[in-house]
Write a protein that holds these residues in place. Structure first.
Motif, mmCIF file in Angstrom:
data_model
loop_
_atom_site.group_PDB
_atom_site.id
_atom_site.type_symbol
_atom_site.label_atom_id
_atom_site.label_comp_id
_atom_site.label_asym_id
_atom_site.label_seq_id
_atom_site.Cartn_x
_atom_site.Cartn_y
_atom_site.Cartn_z
ATOM 1 N N ASN A 294 16.808 0.921 1.763
ATOM 2 C CA ASN A 294 15.506 1.368 1.260
ATOM 3 C C ASN A 294 14.809 0.324 0.403
ATOM 4 O OD1 ASN A 294 13.563 3.537 1.187
ATOM 5 N ND2 ASN A 294 14.060 3.799 -0.978
ATOM 6 N N ASP A 295 15.489 -0.785 0.089
ATOM 7 C CA ASP A 295 14.870 -1.794 -0.770
ATOM 8 C C ASP A 295 13.630 -2.405 -0.137
ATOM 9 O OD1 ASP A 295 16.929 -1.384 -2.560
ATOM 10 O OD2 ASP A 295 18.084 -3.146 -1.912
ATOM 11 N N VAL A 296 13.651 -2.568 1.200
ATOM 12 C CA VAL A 296 12.514 -3.220 1.863
ATOM 13 C C VAL A 296 11.301 -2.290 1.933
ATOM 14 C CG1 VAL A 296 11.691 -4.352 3.946
ATOM 15 C CG2 VAL A 296 14.013 -4.767 3.143
ATOM 16 N N PRO A 297 11.400 -1.074 2.529
ATOM 17 C CA PRO A 297 10.184 -0.245 2.614
ATOM 18 C C PRO A 297 9.691 0.260 1.269
ATOM 19 C CG PRO A 297 12.105 0.970 3.415
ATOM 20 C CD PRO A 297 12.541 -0.458 3.230
ATOM 21 N N SER A 298 10.593 0.388 0.289
ATOM 22 C CA SER A 298 10.154 0.953 -0.990
ATOM 23 C C SER A 298 9.494 -0.077 -1.904
ATOM 24 C CB SER A 298 11.345 1.581 -1.723
ATOM 25 O OG SER A 298 12.274 0.588 -2.128
ATOM 26 N N GLN A 299 9.958 -1.347 -1.855
ATOM 27 C CA GLN A 299 9.444 -2.320 -2.813
ATOM 28 C C GLN A 299 9.080 -3.681 -2.212
ATOM 29 O OE1 GLN A 299 11.305 -2.345 -6.831
ATOM 30 N NE2 GLN A 299 12.866 -1.010 -5.941
ATOM 31 N N LEU A 300 9.927 -4.212 -1.342
ATOM 32 C CA LEU A 300 9.739 -5.595 -0.905
ATOM 33 C C LEU A 300 8.636 -5.734 0.132
ATOM 34 C CD1 LEU A 300 13.529 -6.494 -0.764
ATOM 35 C CD2 LEU A 300 11.902 -7.009 -2.602
ATOM 36 N N ALA A 301 8.589 -4.861 1.136
ATOM 37 C CA ALA A 301 7.490 -4.914 2.109
ATOM 38 C C ALA A 301 6.148 -4.590 1.457
ATOM 39 C CB ALA A 301 7.767 -3.987 3.291
ATOM 40 N N PRO A 302 6.063 -3.572 0.591
ATOM 41 C CA PRO A 302 4.786 -3.355 -0.104
ATOM 42 C C PRO A 302 4.342 -4.569 -0.911
ATOM 43 C CG PRO A 302 6.144 -1.403 -0.284
ATOM 44 C CD PRO A 302 7.005 -2.469 0.340
ATOM 45 N N ALA A 303 5.291 -5.308 -1.483
ATOM 46 C CA ALA A 303 4.914 -6.504 -2.242
ATOM 47 C C ALA A 303 4.283 -7.546 -1.333
ATOM 48 C CB ALA A 303 6.142 -7.089 -2.942
ATOM 49 N N LEU A 304 4.850 -7.745 -0.133
ATOM 50 C CA LEU A 304 4.258 -8.719 0.790
ATOM 51 C C LEU A 304 2.916 -8.229 1.317
ATOM 52 C CD1 LEU A 304 4.853 -11.512 1.978
ATOM 53 C CD2 LEU A 304 5.779 -10.362 4.003
ATOM 54 N N ALA A 305 2.794 -6.922 1.537
ATOM 55 C CA ALA A 305 1.512 -6.368 1.976
ATOM 56 C C ALA A 305 0.443 -6.548 0.896
ATOM 57 C CB ALA A 305 1.670 -4.895 2.338
ATOM 58 N N GLN A 306 0.844 -6.439 -0.368
ATOM 59 C CA GLN A 306 -0.100 -6.674 -1.459
ATOM 60 C C GLN A 306 -0.496 -8.144 -1.533
ATOM 61 O OE1 GLN A 306 2.058 -5.128 -4.814
ATOM 62 N NE2 GLN A 306 2.047 -3.041 -3.982
ATOM 63 N N ALA A 307 0.445 -9.029 -1.193
ATOM 64 C CA ALA A 307 0.142 -10.458 -1.214
ATOM 65 C C ALA A 307 -0.801 -10.852 -0.082
ATOM 66 C CB ALA A 307 1.446 -11.256 -1.107
ATOM 67 N N TRP A 308 -0.725 -10.116 1.044
ATOM 68 C CA TRP A 308 -1.555 -10.417 2.220
ATOM 69 C C TRP A 308 -2.265 -9.139 2.676
ATOM 70 C CZ3 TRP A 308 -1.988 -15.419 3.357
ATOM 71 C CH2 TRP A 308 -0.960 -16.289 2.989
ATOM 72 N N PRO A 309 -3.209 -8.629 1.893
ATOM 73 C CA PRO A 309 -3.779 -7.299 2.170
ATOM 74 C C PRO A 309 -4.556 -7.198 3.467
ATOM 75 C CG PRO A 309 -5.015 -8.419 0.444
ATOM 76 C CD PRO A 309 -3.787 -9.237 0.685
ATOM 77 N N GLY A 310 -5.016 -8.296 4.025
ATOM 78 C CA GLY A 310 -5.788 -8.226 5.267
ATOM 79 C C GLY A 310 -4.981 -8.457 6.518
ATOM 80 N N ASP A 311 -3.669 -8.645 6.385
ATOM 81 C CA ASP A 311 -2.845 -9.035 7.523
ATOM 82 C C ASP A 311 -1.759 -8.012 7.812
ATOM 83 O OD1 ASP A 311 -4.287 -11.404 7.906
ATOM 84 O OD2 ASP A 311 -3.096 -12.464 6.407
ATOM 85 N N HIS A 312 -1.071 -8.199 8.938
ATOM 86 C CA HIS A 312 0.027 -7.335 9.320
ATOM 87 C C HIS A 312 1.325 -7.830 8.674
ATOM 88 C CE1 HIS A 312 -2.921 -6.346 12.404
ATOM 89 N NE2 HIS A 312 -2.188 -5.296 12.755
ATOM 90 N N VAL A 313 2.128 -6.903 8.214
ATOM 91 C CA VAL A 313 3.436 -7.202 7.636
ATOM 92 C C VAL A 313 4.493 -6.435 8.425
ATOM 93 C CG1 VAL A 313 4.914 -6.825 5.614
ATOM 94 C CG2 VAL A 313 2.609 -7.746 5.328
#
Length: 297
Positions: free
Chosen positions: A102-121
């Motif tokens: 759960n570490d990726v969907p709960s915190q790590l993937a959202p962090a990358l999505a926040q870093a690249w808000p206009g792109d696909h993660v």
């Protein structure tokens, strides 16, 4: 190989699940891995993508020691620390070891999505497997324990993702059997993450060579990809030219390896131009964050 593509939901925050079922290909001399089913998740952009920036491609390798078993465990605090680093550094790719499912969907993937808000993660988690039962190794919190690859694809370049995973045939005598996670972002890049044997350097080298000399070429052949490949992980091998288990001995022709000075390495195809590396000291894991800056043609 059978692929089943999930239906795209209407919400801009929807996750698209892409299923890829793998059948092990026939190889002369026997397979070095057993391919497993893998599921990658793609997070749709939250807003319109900005104009494309220069084609820099940065890879961040992280071992977060979050199983709860090892002495470096820090009550889960390595995960938000890593999420903060991802938001700050804005890598294109993150390879992750010693995490819980759960570490990726709960915190790590959202962090990358926040870093690249206009792109696909995208993200793909693959557990280590128990020798005795074949079931996932567990973190102390009951979640599956393993590795993940997390990446960003510019909105203008996104054409879907295909997931690949497997277990190495060569394993040490322990109950934890090592695996790999790979995602092909169609037409853009191939990324893989792995964590190799900690108790046998010859086994770790055999696993490393299985991934880089066998699995990666097989995926590139199946997907029709000639390059743009990045593999990161805790190889449990050092760069030492006097050692038969030198990490450099699992680097195929046409590829480059950069190491963090210990057991973490990033290997990339030569069509990615090397720029620089940086190590980030982290307070809640016993491994530095290791950033490799590349640029794509």
């Amino acid at each position: 190989m059978v692929r089943r593509h999930g239906k795209v939901a209407a919400s801009v925050m929807a996750a698209v699940v892409v299923f890829t079922s793998m059948a092990a290909p026939v190889r002369a001399g026997g397979p070095s891995v057993e391919y497993l089913e893998a599921t990658a998740v793609v997070v749709q952009p939250r807003e319109r993508a900005p104009a494309a920036a220069a084609e820099r491609f940065w890879e961040l390798q992280l071992n977060l020691c979050n199983s709860g078993v090892a002495g470096c465990y820090s009550q889960g605090r390595s995960v938000p620390e890593a999420a903060g680093l991802i938001r700050s550094v804005r890598p294109n790719l993150v390879t992750l070891n010693e995490i819980c499912s759960n570490d990726v969907p709960s915190q790590l993937a959202p962090a990358l999505a926040q870093a690249w808000p206009g792109d696909h993660v995208y993200h793909l988690f693959v557990p280590a497997l128990r020798r005795d039962t074949g079931t996932p190794v567990k973190c102390v919190n009951g979640q599956d324990y393993g590795n993940a690859v997390l990446g960003r694809v510019a909105a203008a370049n996104y054409r879907g993702v295909n997931a690949w995973s497997g277990r190495y045939t060569s394993q040490d005598g322990g109950n934890e059997q090592r695996t790999f996670a790979c995602v092909y972002a169609v037409g853009d890049h191939l990324s893989c993450a792995t964590h190799l044997s900690a108790s046998s350097e010859p086994v770790a080298l055999a696993q490393c060579r299985a991934l880089l000399f066998d699995v990666v070429p097989n995926i590139r052949s199946a997907e029709g990809l000639s390059g743009k490949t990045v593999v990161g992980g805790d190889f449990n091998l050092e760069y030492d030219t006097s050692d038969p288990e030198n990490a450099q001995n699992c680097v195929p022709p046409g590829h480059v390896r950069k190491g963090g000075g210990d057991v973490q390495h990033v290997v990339f195809s030569g069509d990615n131009a090397f720029v620089s590396t940086t190590k980030y000291g982290l307070s809640h894991t016993d491994h530095d964050g290791f950033l490799v800056r590349l640029s794509k043609p």
